[in-house]
Enzyme design. Sequence first.
Site, PDB file in Angstrom:
ATOM      1  N   GLU A 107      -4.843  81.327  24.234  1.00 29.35           N
ATOM      2  CA  GLU A 107      -4.561  82.762  24.348  1.00 29.35           C
ATOM      3  C   GLU A 107      -4.730  83.415  22.974  1.00 29.35           C
ATOM      4  OE1 GLU A 107      -0.510  85.122  25.260  1.00 29.35           O
ATOM      5  OE2 GLU A 107      -0.856  83.334  26.453  1.00 29.35           O
TER       6      GLU A 107
ATOM      7  N   GLU B 106       4.776  81.876  32.904  1.00 27.52           N
ATOM      8  CA  GLU B 106       5.213  81.434  31.580  1.00 27.52           C
ATOM      9  C   GLU B 106       6.655  81.876  31.315  1.00 27.52           C
ATOM     10  OE1 GLU B 106       3.940  82.173  26.892  1.00 27.52           O
ATOM     11  OE2 GLU B 106       2.581  82.717  28.521  1.00 27.52           O
TER      12      GLU B 106
ATOM     13  N   LYS C  52       2.306  76.457  19.525  1.00 27.79           N
ATOM     14  CA  LYS C  52       1.981  77.468  18.520  1.00 27.79           C
ATOM     15  C   LYS C  52       2.454  76.982  17.153  1.00 27.79           C
ATOM     16  CE  LYS C  52       3.111  81.034  21.949  1.00 27.79           C
ATOM     17  NZ  LYS C  52       3.928  82.240  22.228  1.00 27.79           N
TER      18      LYS C  52
ATOM     19  N   ASP D  60       7.509  78.339  26.942  1.00 30.21           N
ATOM     20  CA  ASP D  60       7.088  78.931  25.672  1.00 30.21           C
ATOM     21  C   ASP D  60       8.296  79.058  24.750  1.00 30.21           C
ATOM     22  OD1 ASP D  60       5.814  80.173  23.595  1.00 30.21           O
ATOM     23  OD2 ASP D  60       5.621  82.111  24.589  1.00 30.21           O
TER      24      ASP D  60
ATOM     25  N   LYS E 252      -3.855  87.130  31.297  1.00 30.38           N
ATOM     26  CA  LYS E 252      -2.404  87.019  31.219  1.00 30.38           C
ATOM     27  C   LYS E 252      -1.797  88.411  31.345  1.00 30.38           C
ATOM     28  CE  LYS E 252       1.396  85.875  28.064  1.00 30.38           C
ATOM     29  NZ  LYS E 252       1.823  85.067  26.910  1.00 30.38           N
TER      30      LYS E 252
ATOM     31  N   LYS F  49       1.822  90.706  31.235  1.00 34.03           N
ATOM     32  CA  LYS F  49       3.223  90.799  30.874  1.00 34.03           C
ATOM     33  C   LYS F  49       4.017  91.374  32.048  1.00 34.03           C
ATOM     34  CE  LYS F  49       3.592  89.301  26.613  1.00 34.03           C
ATOM     35  NZ  LYS F  49       4.468  88.157  26.281  1.00 34.03           N
TER      36      LYS F  49
END
Length: 381
Positions: free
Chosen positions: A328, A224, A274, A250, A167, A169
């Site tokens: 993740e 995402e 989450k 997310d 992943k 950023k």
Amino acid sequence: MTPVITGVRTVVVDLPSRRPHRFASHEIDTQAYLVVAITVDGEVTGVGEGVSPGGPWWGGESIEGQQALIEHHVAPLIVGRPLQPIRQLMADVDRAVFANPFAKAAVEMALHDALGRLMGVPAHLLLGGGGAQRDRFPVRWALSAAAAEEVLAECEEVAAAGHSALKFKMGALPPADDLVRMARIVEGLPGHLSLLVDPNGTWDRRTAVRSVLALEEMGVDVVEQPIERRDLDGMADLVRRATRIAIMADEGVCTPADALAAVEARACDSIAVKVGKAGGLARARDVATIAHTAGCRVYGGTHLESSLGTAANLQLLAALPTPVDGTELVGPLLLADDLTVERLEYVDGDVLVPDGPGLGVDVDWDKVAKYARTPPGDVLA
């Protein structure tokens, strides 16, 4: 006799990270956590973890605010109450306190940890258990929004350790420059890897359309939360335009109500589930159930929790009746130290689900005292 909650104590800790972690807007080299200890019948203590990923920018809650809310509003409400049913306890908390899901999640984690310890079973069995996966989950490695050369060096290291999914950023640079950076990274990657990028909702719609299509051409698999969390129409437009790349929600999907709105709008292909942002284990399970029922994939996301909070997320995933589309859960791997007696175990790119009672991990109170901002008090000894 029904076990009774006899005490609630909290302490803020600051754990150092192994390397700086760059988000779209800022960089951190320590992560703050709130340790919440709930005592039942004066003997059994369940522990939960509040987290504010890099500060209140993500969800609006600070660690300091979570601590004050729990100590002054939640603790007086639940002390003296029966431990079960936990959903009823949390419903009463909801009536007294609006929003604040991270603080509520820390409390609800501790309640499940206490109940699991009393019953001698892992928390995932309290949530229904019998999941499609129960023992281990693959982990996507999360990289900082650093320069391409620095990111590529880390990619080689983690690929050698068995991580086949990465992943990245985005959002720290102007979009055009960020796409050039990503192209350099993709070109330099070792072998075939599954790639996800996350700009943390920093793009406007026009930028998102251009960027998503460009990333699709590069071979990126998932984007995402490309745009602002409330823009379901924009997310749905990206889903329609993308031919191969998947759009993950997310920040835009925290609660079960958010999940219902997102799947009705067809605003995502997958949802990062989450415990923290959902307000607890039970509600995170509700989010996953809604996603799966609507044909939306479930991804085990992270707020960079320690082994304590990561264990709670693993208990959630182990309770789900359907397969999880990767995780993740790298928080413990990015920390220079931890809060538990033993860190979670990572093997060949997977994280193993702890099988002890409750959340499955034991807090190291010496470590809590070492990293506490103020002395934690006798109850945490």
